[in-house]
Each structure stands twice: as C-alpha cells, then as structure tokens.
Design a protein around this motif. Structure first.
Motif, PDB file in Angstrom:
ATOM      1  N   ALA A 294      23.305-143.961  44.008  1.00  0.00           N
ATOM      2  CA  ALA A 294      22.725-143.406  42.781  1.00  0.00           C
ATOM      3  C   ALA A 294      22.915-141.898  42.678  1.00  0.00           C
ATOM      4  CB  ALA A 294      21.237-143.747  42.712  1.00  0.00           C
TER       5      ALA A 294
ATOM      6  N   SER B 225      16.255-144.194  32.752  1.00  0.00           N
ATOM      7  CA  SER B 225      17.520-144.376  33.469  1.00  0.00           C
ATOM      8  C   SER B 225      18.641-144.781  32.524  1.00  0.00           C
ATOM      9  CB  SER B 225      17.362-145.432  34.569  1.00  0.00           C
ATOM     10  OG  SER B 225      17.256-146.722  34.014  1.00  0.00           O
TER      11      SER B 225
ATOM     12  N   VAL C 123      19.920-145.167  38.119  1.00  0.00           N
ATOM     13  CA  VAL C 123      20.679-143.922  38.010  1.00  0.00           C
ATOM     14  C   VAL C 123      20.042-143.127  36.879  1.00  0.00           C
ATOM     15  CG1 VAL C 123      22.906-142.881  37.506  1.00  0.00           C
ATOM     16  CG2 VAL C 123      22.789-144.993  38.840  1.00  0.00           C
TER      17      VAL C 123
END
Length: 638
Positions: A479, A457, A438
């Motif tokens: 995500a 991330s 993510v």
C-alpha cells in the motif's frame, strides 16, 4: 457575482450559465466571459429557455467507428443519438444475433466508494453469461474499465446509467433479464424504476433490496429473526433527528439513506455535534432524504461477511475481521481472512445469522452483511446489502472461489446444492490474507489522514503469508506505507488509549525503537519504565512534534484522536507525516498489528507466495471429498 463565477470552469458552471440565460444575459457577453464557441452557446441557450431539441426525433443507436473510416468496423460498441426516423422507424446500427441476451449494468464513473472492485464483478458476470450460451450485453459509460474492453461482452452500450437511458437500450435489446447487483449502488438505485417499467430483473427481488436498504423495515426483520441491532431511528427533518437522538443514545452514527462509501456519514458524540452535522448537510432544515441515526458501538470488533444464496440455501464465502475497530469505513479498514480473534462459537453464530438474513430477504446472488461484536461477545447486525460488495475480489482471491461468477450462475437458475464450492477449506490450508486500503493523502497534502465512517481510499492491495503479522506487513508495504524495521516512533493518543499505548511503547522499545511522545502520553509511558523523550505540542513552541517529523527525525507516527473536540494538533501531525511519506496509524488496533508485523519482519523477509500455488493446494485438498461425493451421488455434477 453570477457572471464572475462563469469565468472559471467548475463542476456547476453550466447551472450558472443556464441561470444567466434565464436572467437575460446576452449570448455575446456569455461567450466573452466563458470562451465558449457561439454555436455551442446558442444550443445551450435554447436548452435553458425550454426548447426541446429532441422534438420530432427518435433515439437511435449507432456503432462506434473504431477503424476511423478506413474500412468497415465490426466492433460491437454502440452509443445513442437523436435523429429523424426512417420510413421503418429508428435506423439502428445494432447487430443483434439470434441468441438470448442478458444485460449487465456497470458502475459508471470511478469515484471514492465505487470503483474497480465492482467492475471486477461485472466482468465476471459477463464471462459467466457468455459461458451459459447467452449474449452478454454491458451498459456502462466508463471507458477506463475492463467491462468496456472490446472482448469482455458481446455488445457494449456507452450510455449513462440513468433510468431513461437504460430503458432505451433495453427497448432495442429485449434481454431475457437484467442484472443490477454487480455495479454497486448506482445500478441498484434503478431497480425499482426498471421493475415498474416491466423489465425482468435477475437475482434478488426489488422488494428485498428495499427492505434491506430501509432501516426501519430491516430493523423489524431483525427483530422477527431474533437478531440484535444497535438502537436506531429515522428522521425526515433536523428537528425530528434532534428529538430522536436522545432516545437512541450517544454516540450516534448518522447517515443519509441510499449512500455508498459512507458519504456524509459522521459519528456524533453530543447534541451540539449532531446539530452541527445537520446544519452542514441539510442547512438546518429538511434533508434531501431520510436521515438514519444508529447507536455507535465504540471499540467493537467489526466483521464483514460475503455470502451466496439461491433463495433456498445460503453459503458463507468468507468471514473477514476488520483490523480497525468499528467506526472506520469498511473500505478504509484493513481486514483479514480468516478472522483472527473470533472463536468457533462466534464464527458459528455469525454464519447462522447470515443464513437467517439471506433466506428471510430471499436473496438470489450475493449478500454482504456487516456485524459488530460488542461487550461480552454480543453479536450485532449493522447492515445488510443484497448486492456485490467491494470485498468480493479480495474474498475471491483469498479463497480461490470466484464469488461473482457463482452468484451469476445462481441468478441464471442454478442451485448451490449442485455446486461444490469448497468454501469450508480456506481456514485450514495454512495461509492468511490481509486486505489493506490505498489512501490518497500523499496527493492531497491538506487532507486529514484520520480514518472515520466516510470512505477515503482509492484502491486496495492484498498481502498473503503463512501468519497474520507477515501478511499484514506485506499489505502495508504494497500500500506504499512500508513499516520501518528500526528508528524512532512518535506516539500521541487519546486518554482512552493510553493503557494500550504504554504496552505498545514497551514492545517497540524492546525492538530497539526510540520513543517520542507529547505530555500525557509520555507521562503514562514513563510510568511503565520505558525511556521516552517528551516533546512539545505545537502550541508549546519549537522544536515541536511537527518540526521533528519534517526534519526527518521520525520514522513511524501513531496518533489516535477520538470523540469530539479540537483536533488541530492531530491534524497537523498527520499532515506532516503524510507529507514526509511516513507511515501514520490512527487506531490502536492498527498500531498493534503494525508492531507485530515489524517483529515478524525482523525475523526475516517473508517468502513470496503465488495465489496459483495456494489455490492449487486447495483444489488438491478438495479433490478427495469431491470424488467421495460423486461416488455417493452416482456421478459428478458440475
């Protein structure tokens, strides 16, 4: 200038404040410029002038009053302060029972490269210690973590993870051992100091930790084991790094020692790029520590392995294949279990190399190794980390085996031979797990969405399905980058990727997508007989690619810059895509996976699969083997 810098709060404001005091700036002016209360200003001025506020005082641990003085609190939360000792010494409020204890060092504040994945491991370690009949003592200073919840450990100390503060806790607790392997790099850096202070460390010996972290020592070990590693060098100054680079060969992966999350890590394709890196990170002089230079294996397949070892035998937890090629940080790369493009021979070679390294290092607990498959199926060892990695939660959920709990049991003295983990089954019971990062670019509109060796991330998600394309599509949707089922795709790739891009464009056109591309990419696609609309680059006027993205005319962006040189157009393209919430893919392997996922989605939405169901199936498959083993041994062992 120093006084003006004090007027705006910043991370280094107190350093400026201390310097102002040393230069003789009066307290009244400092209070006026900063808005800090005069009492606090007087205290900080005393510190800046060298006074020791702890003189004559002793460290004392007090209980956090979680009941706001309404009635006596029983929550075992403690913090330290400094006060005058009583007649019998420090007046601690710690309520310690008769059971032996094990201290677990947490990961401290969450930040990129060190986050909740390590807290997951610490929580599992606390559960395991308590189940063994010992008190679990957690040392961590982050109230946002699960490890600092009231019911996770028997006693919690809200203390910074510095050597002095940790030793202060251990002086009171006197645990039978301390675990440093589950909190990431922060507690691992304390291992040497704790061992020198006589603290018993559970798990992998300090010497093994250092041998794995020290590039020359680890390179020597790999040579002794007959394992390949990319050419490397270590340098203590900018001059040494530039001199060593030619022998190692370009492109280079350059990094400081003892880092997590790929901080200050960069790929340099030329001597000028390396000189620029050294100027930025070390001011052109001597860096704060050793600089490591490794030959970068471009376009290699990167593999992550999480393994368990008890010092006598080793067991691979999972072999994960990165979706992106080598060069994208493992924390940012999507990865898949089981490895999709590695044959049985290569998997066996990876497992054998993992076992060799684990036993040679004397690992007790968890070990993470990163490999690269390069050229004609040649296996290279990139690095080994004798600690929990950020992939442990993913592997544990994908396989149904809680690796951190098993590792903690090994640290407490159990042996792998006595544990039936069933880790040979996950590849055979019919599901594929994909981990996807993510990324925070939506909150940082001026940040570049290009992935590289430095981790960006801030979290991760997991997709599970019966096949790889469906699992990848699920992970992308989770995500926040749900792939479009139709629409318009914009493709702009580097020269080395144009062959792959033409095949990708053909597949997406066959799926009904309209294809847009700039100059050379459009020309290469058109040669394959695929209809493509050529649109101008930013420098060629409007309406250009950024205009088309911002107008909502693009549903998917594929942009793959590589090597050195100007990336202005690429940066603007990726920024515009992130700003519009459009999926932006920066590697061809990622684009290929996305195309397969789109095709799978067109066949119908994948079914929802629960981990509980998958793990129950695995347990059922494992049961006959476990019963057979028990009958051969004359009885089952836990």
């Amino acid at each position: 200038e120093l006084l003006r810098s004090l007027e705006v709060p910043s991370h280094d404001r107190y350093e400026f404040l201390f310097e102002a005091v040393r230069r003789g700036v009066g307290a009244a002016e400092l209070c006026e410029r900063t808005g800090i209360d005069p009492w606090f200003m007087a205290e900080m001025a005393a510190l800046a002038e060298g006074e020791n506020p702890e003189a004559g005082l002793v460290r004392t641990f007090k209980a956090v009053d979680t009941c706001a003085a309404e009635f006596e609190a029983a929550t075992p939360y403690y913090y330290s302060g400094w006060e005058r000792p009583g007649a019998d010494g420090p007046r601690h409020e710690v309520r310690r029972g008769e059971k032996p204890s094990v201290a677990i060092l947490g990961s401290g504040p969450n930040r990129i490269g060190q986050g909740i994945e390590f807290d997951y491991c610490c929580v599992h370690a606390a559960m395991t210690v308590r189940a063994s009949g010992r008190d679990a003592v957690m040392i961590n200073c982050n109230p946002e973590t699960v490890s600092t919840d009231y019911d996770t450990s028997d006693r919690l100390y809200f203390e910074p993870l510095t050597l002095d503060d940790v030793l202060g806790v251990l002086e009171v607790e006197r645990p039978e051992g301390v675990i440093v392997q589950f909190g990431g790099q922060t507690p691992l850096k304390l291992a040497r100091g704790l061992a020198d202070a006589g603290v018993p460390l559970l798990g992998t010996p300090v010497e093994s930790i250092h041998r794995a972290e020290d590039r020359p020592s680890f390179g020597t070990l790999l040579g002794e084991l007959g394992l390949r590693s990319p050419p490397y060098a270590a340098a203590g100054s900018a001059e040494e790094a530039l001199a060593a680079a030619d022998a190692v060969g370009y492109p280079l992966l350059v990094r400081p020692s003892y880092v997590l999350g790929g901080r200050a890590m960069e790929i340099c394709y030329s001597r000028d790029a390396l000189a620029g890196y050294l100027e930025r990170t070390a001011g052109g002089g001597r860096p704060a520590g050793i600089i490591f230079l490794d030959r970068f294996l471009e376009n290699a397949i990167e593999i992550d392995v999480d393994a368990l070892c008890d010092g006598e035998s080793a067991q691979v937890g999972a072999i994960m294949q990165h979706v992106e090629e080598a060069g994208v940080h493992s924390g940012d790369s999507a990865c898949v279990i089981p490895a999709m493009s590695l044959g049985p021979e290569m998997l066996a070679e990876v497992e054998a190399a993992t076992t060799k390294i684990a036993l040679a290092l004397g690992v007790i607990g968890l070990l993470n190794i990163q490999f690269a498959v390069y050229g004609d199926d040649e296996l290279y060892v990139i690095e080994a980390n004798p600690r929990a990695s950020r992939t442990v939660p993913f592997v544990s959920k994908a396989t149904g085996v809680a690796l951190a709990k098993v590792a903690c049991r090994l640290m407490l003295g159990e042996r792998l031979a006595d544990l039936d983990l069933g880790l040979d089954l996950p590849a055979s019971y019919g599901h594929v797990s994909v981990k996807e990062a993510v990324l925070p670019f939506g909150r940082f509109p001026r940040a570049d969405a290009l992935l590289g060796p430095e981790m960006k991330s801030t979290g991760e998600v997991m997709g599970v399905a019966t096949d790889y394309p469906a699992a990848f599509g699920k992970a992308q949707a989770a995500a926040g980058a749900r792939l479009p089922a139709e629409g318009t795709v914009f493709i702009s790739v580097t020269d080395g990727d144009k062959s792959s891009a033409t095949q990708l464009a053909t597949s997406l056109h066959d799926l009904g997508f309209r294809v847009l591309a700039t100059g050379g990419t459009a020309q290469a696609i058109r040669r394959m007989g695929v209809p493509v609309e050529r649109i101008p680059k930013i420098s060629e006027g409007s309406p250009n690619v950024v205009d088309r993205i911002e107008s909502g005319d693009v549903d998917l962006v594929i942009n793959t810059p590589t090597g050195s040189g100007a990336r202005t157009d690429g940066w603007e393209i990726r920024r515009a895509a992130v700003g519009r919430g459009i999926p932006c893919i920066t590697t061809m392997s990622g684009a290929s996976a996305a195309q397969r996922a789109i095709r799978a989605r067109r066949a119908g939405d994948p079914e929802v699969i629960s981990l509980q169901e998958l793990h129950a199936e695995a347990a059922d498959a494992r049961a006959p083997r476990t019963q057979a083993q028990a009958s051969r041994m004359g009885g089952a062992r836990e």
